[in-house]
Design a protein around this motif. Structure first.
Motif, PDB file in Angstrom:
ATOM      1  N   ALA B  64      -4.683 -13.340  18.546  1.00 44.36           N
ATOM      2  CA  ALA B  64      -4.718 -13.442  17.120  1.00 44.36           C
ATOM      3  C   ALA B  64      -5.679 -12.636  16.416  1.00 44.36           C
ATOM      4  CB  ALA B  64      -4.722 -14.846  16.697  1.00 44.36           C
ATOM      5  N   PHE B  65      -6.831 -12.536  16.998  1.00 41.66           N
ATOM      6  CA  PHE B  65      -7.697 -11.471  16.542  1.00 41.66           C
ATOM      7  C   PHE B  65      -7.460 -10.140  16.525  1.00 41.66           C
ATOM      8  CE2 PHE B  65     -10.381 -15.527  16.128  1.00 41.66           C
ATOM      9  CZ  PHE B  65     -10.889 -15.064  15.063  1.00 41.66           C
ATOM     10  N   ALA B  66      -6.874  -9.725  17.641  1.00 41.95           N
ATOM     11  CA  ALA B  66      -6.425  -8.356  17.930  1.00 41.95           C
ATOM     12  C   ALA B  66      -5.487  -7.864  16.845  1.00 41.95           C
ATOM     13  CB  ALA B  66      -5.962  -8.134  19.373  1.00 41.95           C
ATOM     14  N   MET B  67      -4.479  -9.015  16.528  1.00 43.58           N
ATOM     15  CA  MET B  67      -3.466  -8.680  15.643  1.00 43.58           C
ATOM     16  C   MET B  67      -4.029  -8.572  14.224  1.00 43.58           C
ATOM     17  SD  MET B  67      -0.756 -11.221  17.222  1.00 43.58           S
ATOM     18  CE  MET B  67       0.255 -11.338  15.834  1.00 43.58           C
ATOM     19  N   HIS B  68      -4.888  -9.410  13.814  1.00 42.91           N
ATOM     20  CA  HIS B  68      -5.522  -9.363  12.655  1.00 42.91           C
ATOM     21  C   HIS B  68      -6.841  -8.187  12.375  1.00 42.91           C
ATOM     22  CE1 HIS B  68      -4.858 -13.809  11.501  1.00 42.91           C
ATOM     23  NE2 HIS B  68      -3.930 -13.292  12.243  1.00 42.91           N
ATOM     24  N   GLY B  69      -6.416  -7.113  12.646  1.00 45.81           N
ATOM     25  CA  GLY B  69      -7.096  -5.965  12.526  1.00 45.81           C
ATOM     26  C   GLY B  69      -8.126  -5.574  13.537  1.00 45.81           C
ATOM     27  N   TYR B  70      -8.418  -6.233  14.812  1.00 44.29           N
ATOM     28  CA  TYR B  70      -9.265  -5.802  15.810  1.00 44.29           C
ATOM     29  C   TYR B  70      -8.741  -5.431  17.150  1.00 44.29           C
ATOM     30  CZ  TYR B  70     -12.435  -8.258  12.479  1.00 44.29           C
ATOM     31  OH  TYR B  70     -13.252  -8.425  11.448  1.00 44.29           O
ATOM     32  N   ALA B  71      -7.613  -4.914  17.025  1.00 45.05           N
ATOM     33  CA  ALA B  71      -6.896  -4.132  18.205  1.00 45.05           C
ATOM     34  C   ALA B  71      -8.036  -3.277  18.793  1.00 45.05           C
ATOM     35  CB  ALA B  71      -5.719  -3.342  17.892  1.00 45.05           C
ATOM     36  N   ASP B  72      -8.074  -3.196  20.119  1.00 45.06           N
ATOM     37  CA  ASP B  72      -9.014  -2.520  20.957  1.00 45.06           C
ATOM     38  C   ASP B  72     -10.388  -3.022  20.774  1.00 45.06           C
ATOM     39  OD1 ASP B  72      -6.904  -0.689  22.057  1.00 45.06           O
ATOM     40  OD2 ASP B  72      -7.003   0.209  19.905  1.00 45.06           O
ATOM     41  N   ASN B  73     -10.790  -4.025  20.212  1.00 46.19           N
ATOM     42  CA  ASN B  73     -12.144  -4.472  19.988  1.00 46.19           C
ATOM     43  C   ASN B  73     -12.258  -5.863  20.095  1.00 46.19           C
ATOM     44  OD1 ASN B  73     -13.994  -2.819  18.541  1.00 46.19           O
ATOM     45  ND2 ASN B  73     -12.406  -2.351  17.025  1.00 46.19           N
ATOM     46  N   VAL B  74     -11.188  -6.506  21.290  1.00 41.01           N
ATOM     47  CA  VAL B  74     -11.570  -7.792  21.693  1.00 41.01           C
ATOM     48  C   VAL B  74     -11.438  -7.732  23.132  1.00 41.01           C
ATOM     49  CG1 VAL B  74     -10.489 -10.065  21.757  1.00 41.01           C
ATOM     50  CG2 VAL B  74     -10.247  -8.637  19.406  1.00 41.01           C
ATOM     51  N   GLY B  75     -12.500  -8.666  23.694  1.00 38.42           N
ATOM     52  CA  GLY B  75     -12.500  -8.990  24.969  1.00 38.42           C
ATOM     53  C   GLY B  75     -12.438 -10.484  25.600  1.00 38.42           C
ATOM     54  N   ILE B  76     -11.872 -10.629  26.856  1.00 39.22           N
ATOM     55  CA  ILE B  76     -11.815 -12.027  27.165  1.00 39.22           C
ATOM     56  C   ILE B  76     -12.695 -11.936  28.667  1.00 39.22           C
ATOM     57  CG2 ILE B  76     -10.433 -13.729  27.950  1.00 39.22           C
ATOM     58  CD1 ILE B  76      -8.092 -12.803  26.489  1.00 39.22           C
ATOM     59  N   LEU B  77     -13.750 -12.705  28.591  1.00 37.94           N
ATOM     60  CA  LEU B  77     -14.040 -12.809  30.279  1.00 37.94           C
ATOM     61  C   LEU B  77     -13.502 -14.328  30.611  1.00 37.94           C
ATOM     62  CD1 LEU B  77     -16.194 -12.609  32.483  1.00 37.94           C
ATOM     63  CD2 LEU B  77     -17.884 -13.603  30.976  1.00 37.94           C
ATOM     64  N   ASP B  78     -12.863 -14.067  31.764  1.00 37.26           N
ATOM     65  CA  ASP B  78     -12.463 -15.571  32.384  1.00 37.26           C
ATOM     66  C   ASP B  78     -13.500 -15.860  33.450  1.00 37.26           C
ATOM     67  OD1 ASP B  78     -10.895 -17.466  33.824  1.00 37.26           O
ATOM     68  OD2 ASP B  78      -9.284 -15.905  34.233  1.00 37.26           O
ATOM     69  N   ALA B  79     -14.006 -16.864  32.787  1.00 41.23           N
ATOM     70  CA  ALA B  79     -15.274 -17.200  33.605  1.00 41.23           C
ATOM     71  C   ALA B  79     -15.079 -18.352  34.631  1.00 41.23           C
ATOM     72  CB  ALA B  79     -16.628 -17.725  32.735  1.00 41.23           C
ATOM     73  N   ASP B  80     -13.670 -18.706  34.726  1.00 37.38           N
ATOM     74  CA  ASP B  80     -13.133 -19.544  35.833  1.00 37.38           C
ATOM     75  C   ASP B  80     -13.203 -19.042  37.214  1.00 37.38           C
ATOM     76  OD1 ASP B  80     -12.099 -21.604  37.157  1.00 37.38           O
ATOM     77  OD2 ASP B  80     -10.611 -22.182  35.673  1.00 37.38           O
ATOM     78  N   ILE B  81     -14.114 -18.965  37.864  1.00 32.61           N
ATOM     79  CA  ILE B  81     -14.203 -18.227  39.109  1.00 32.61           C
ATOM     80  C   ILE B  81     -13.097 -18.819  40.241  1.00 32.61           C
ATOM     81  CG2 ILE B  81     -15.794 -18.004  41.148  1.00 32.61           C
ATOM     82  CD1 ILE B  81     -16.820 -16.564  38.534  1.00 32.61           C
ATOM     83  N   HIS B  82     -13.036 -20.244  40.213  1.00 37.27           N
ATOM     84  CA  HIS B  82     -11.898 -20.683  41.138  1.00 37.27           C
ATOM     85  C   HIS B  82     -10.600 -20.751  40.874  1.00 37.27           C
ATOM     86  CE1 HIS B  82     -15.465 -22.358  43.463  1.00 37.27           C
ATOM     87  NE2 HIS B  82     -15.960 -23.027  42.387  1.00 37.27           N
ATOM     88  N   GLY B  83     -10.349 -21.025  39.320  1.00 41.76           N
ATOM     89  CA  GLY B  83      -8.863 -20.993  39.087  1.00 41.76           C
ATOM     90  C   GLY B  83      -8.766 -20.099  37.866  1.00 41.76           C
ATOM     91  N   PRO B  84      -8.890 -18.766  38.037  1.00 41.40           N
ATOM     92  CA  PRO B  84      -8.697 -17.765  36.961  1.00 41.40           C
ATOM     93  C   PRO B  84      -7.284 -17.736  36.414  1.00 41.40           C
ATOM     94  CG  PRO B  84      -8.917 -16.543  39.044  1.00 41.40           C
ATOM     95  CD  PRO B  84      -9.144 -18.007  39.435  1.00 41.40           C
ATOM     96  N   CYS B  85      -6.986 -18.111  35.358  1.00 37.91           N
ATOM     97  CA  CYS B  85      -5.603 -18.032  34.654  1.00 37.91           C
ATOM     98  C   CYS B  85      -5.270 -16.848  33.572  1.00 37.91           C
ATOM     99  CB  CYS B  85      -5.282 -19.355  33.928  1.00 37.91           C
ATOM    100  SG  CYS B  85      -5.145 -20.732  34.948  1.00 37.91           S
ATOM    101  N   VAL B  86      -6.355 -16.373  33.263  1.00 36.47           N
ATOM    102  CA  VAL B  86      -6.101 -15.531  31.885  1.00 36.47           C
ATOM    103  C   VAL B  86      -5.214 -14.007  32.431  1.00 36.47           C
ATOM    104  CG1 VAL B  86      -7.275 -13.855  30.535  1.00 36.47           C
ATOM    105  CG2 VAL B  86      -8.016 -16.183  30.858  1.00 36.47           C
TER     106      VAL B  86
END
Lengths: 308, 308
Positions: B64-86
């Motif tokens: 949603a934020f990437a679409m609202h004017g922040y393309a190329d400016n958003v990061g996701i850290l998937d901090a679920d070490i045992h069950g990463p889903c992202v």
């Protein structure tokens, strides 16, 4: 036993402290071994991914065995330190572990089920347990060593999601675990994570009793249309992909949530529902597994010794 | 302090080893600080209980934020070490972190979203991460310090359930976290656990942006009858009980599961669905919060320094 610990404020040397710590550790592990030797069958319920219904399965499994001739002979260890749910699901919220001369006693639930949970030690609903791994490991060890479980036929252990401290601690502390039951929902996202749980069980050398697919399809109570909310068939797929037994599917049923919230196991409250019937078949498969397993064991563990 | 321990086994003394270790630790923390200073807004998504849709919320929020004017400016850290889903939810499975001269680079997803996940380091789907707390903490620190995130407007952190090692590490490593979003399902069982997450955030001093109720009611696609599978209204109740903002409810929608499995965020794929519309309103409330928060901050962090 520890007469030599004759400390006069600071007369205790580092070496003595170290020796005391080591002795205490050793005694703790011996107590785990003794307590666990008095429980004939020990089964852990794991999942990999959270929110798939592990606690619901554990609680209803314990109830099923208690109803099948094992009243007063079943225990549940809620090993989810951060998010204990078992007490709520059995109507035991607000209870406390009682301390007797020989140690702390589990809380007794319906049909004499003995329950131990972090929840019985917390001051309020809202209190979080902000603990790192080593503290959690210590707590789980004490749940096994310092709680007077007594002689039991079954202990079901509800583990938190993941393959970290809590599952590892249980596997190391109970090397003779009879097996693990793996719970999943059918979605692919869940399957990916649950496969890790299968590999985990294999790597630590614990037998896999089988996999249960929970939240498998939803039948509209008005028109009967079945919607595959989280898809259907994912459990079966993991079972065949990874060569493990498939124990069955449990459909989505709003009564399950309602009953859990009310502290009433759904297999008792709604015994005639499709979900309860599916669950009963699963229980039969697990009984079959256990019967077979015990049949092939040459030496049965002695459960005749009494603690004083 | 321990200069007398001058053993020449490997020419390096214990003291030197200790000093090296401490220096390395200090440098690691400095690198975290530097990397994080280049990301303007950092938000964690937490839950207490697993399986409530944390990763779904994180992924769709980032989209949603990437679409609202922040393309190329958003990061996701998937901090679920045992069950990463992202990665699965963004169609990035099987990708690997690329190593450049200045460090490892995040994997780039749709709309230039930069993603880091344990999943990008594992040899296969089925490989579990059987790690205790200290190793997990180390991994999370390295995700923050040694990945070249670059300059970003937003970093969304998807945390595993509970209030243990991973959430604690994040809160300690990013003291200027802009806030946490708490996700729950409406059931009472979930509420009990989610309240702990609220207390956790308060105790560690992180602002709570608000709570989202996920899986709130299901409308039969055939007859339209709404069934409250996991009940309805639990999120609102926690919000009012604990005086935190309520961000909105997302109904159950099989498309969400389908889209997640296919690696397509549902707010893009099914923008007209009631679930996507509910989500869009939630995003607006979060934007409002962030605007307000930044407005009241006297000193804006400098993001003008360039790494070399």
């Amino acid at each position: 036993m520890t007469q030599e610990r004759n400390q006069k404020s600071g007369s205790h040397s580092k070496t003595e402290e170290y020796t005391d710590m080591k002795r205490e550790q050793h005694e703790g592990l011996q107590r785990v071994k003794f307590q666990m030797s008095r429980i004939r069958q020990k089964i852990a319920v794991i999942s990999g991914k959270g929110g798939v219904g592990k606690s619901t399965v554990t609680v209803n499994l314990a109830m099923a065995f208690a109803m099948h001739g094992y009243a007063d002979n079943v225990g549940i260890l809620d090993a989810d330190i951060h998010g204990p749910c078992v007490p709520k699901m059995l109507g035991l919220r607000g209870q406390r572990l009682q301390v007797s001369a020989i140690g702390a006693l589990p809380v007794t639930g319906p049909l004499g089920i003995k329950v131990v949970s972090m929840d019985f030690l917390l001051p309020s609903d809202e209190a979080p347990v902000i603990w790192r791994g080593p503290l959690k490991m210590k707590a789980i060890q004490q749940f096994l060593s310092d709680i007077m479980w007594g002689e039991l036929e079954f202990l079901f252990i509800d583990l938190p999601p993941g393959t970290g401290d809590e599952p590892l601690s249980i596997m190391q502390l109970i090397p003779d675990l009879d097996g693990v039951i793996i719970v999943t929902i059918p979605s692919e996202v869940s399957q990916v994570v649950v496969k890790k749980a299968v590999t985990f069980a294999r790597q630590v050398g614990v037998p896999i009793i089988g996999i249960i697919e929970n939240m498998s399809g939803f039948a509209c109570p008005k028109c009967g249309t079945v919607t595959k909310i989280f898809k259907v068939g994912g459990g079966q797929r993991i079972a065949s992909d990874m060569s493990i037994p498939f124990l069955g599917s449990i459909p989505i049923d709003p009564e399950i949530c309602e009953d859990s919230d009310n502290g009433l196991p759904f297999i008792v409250e709604h015994a005639d529902s499709p979900a309860a019937k599916a669950f009963t078949e699963i229980v039969e498969r697990i009984e079959e597994y256990l019967k077979h397993k015990k049949g092939t064991e040459i030496l049965l563990k002695s459960t005749s010794k009494e603690d004083s």
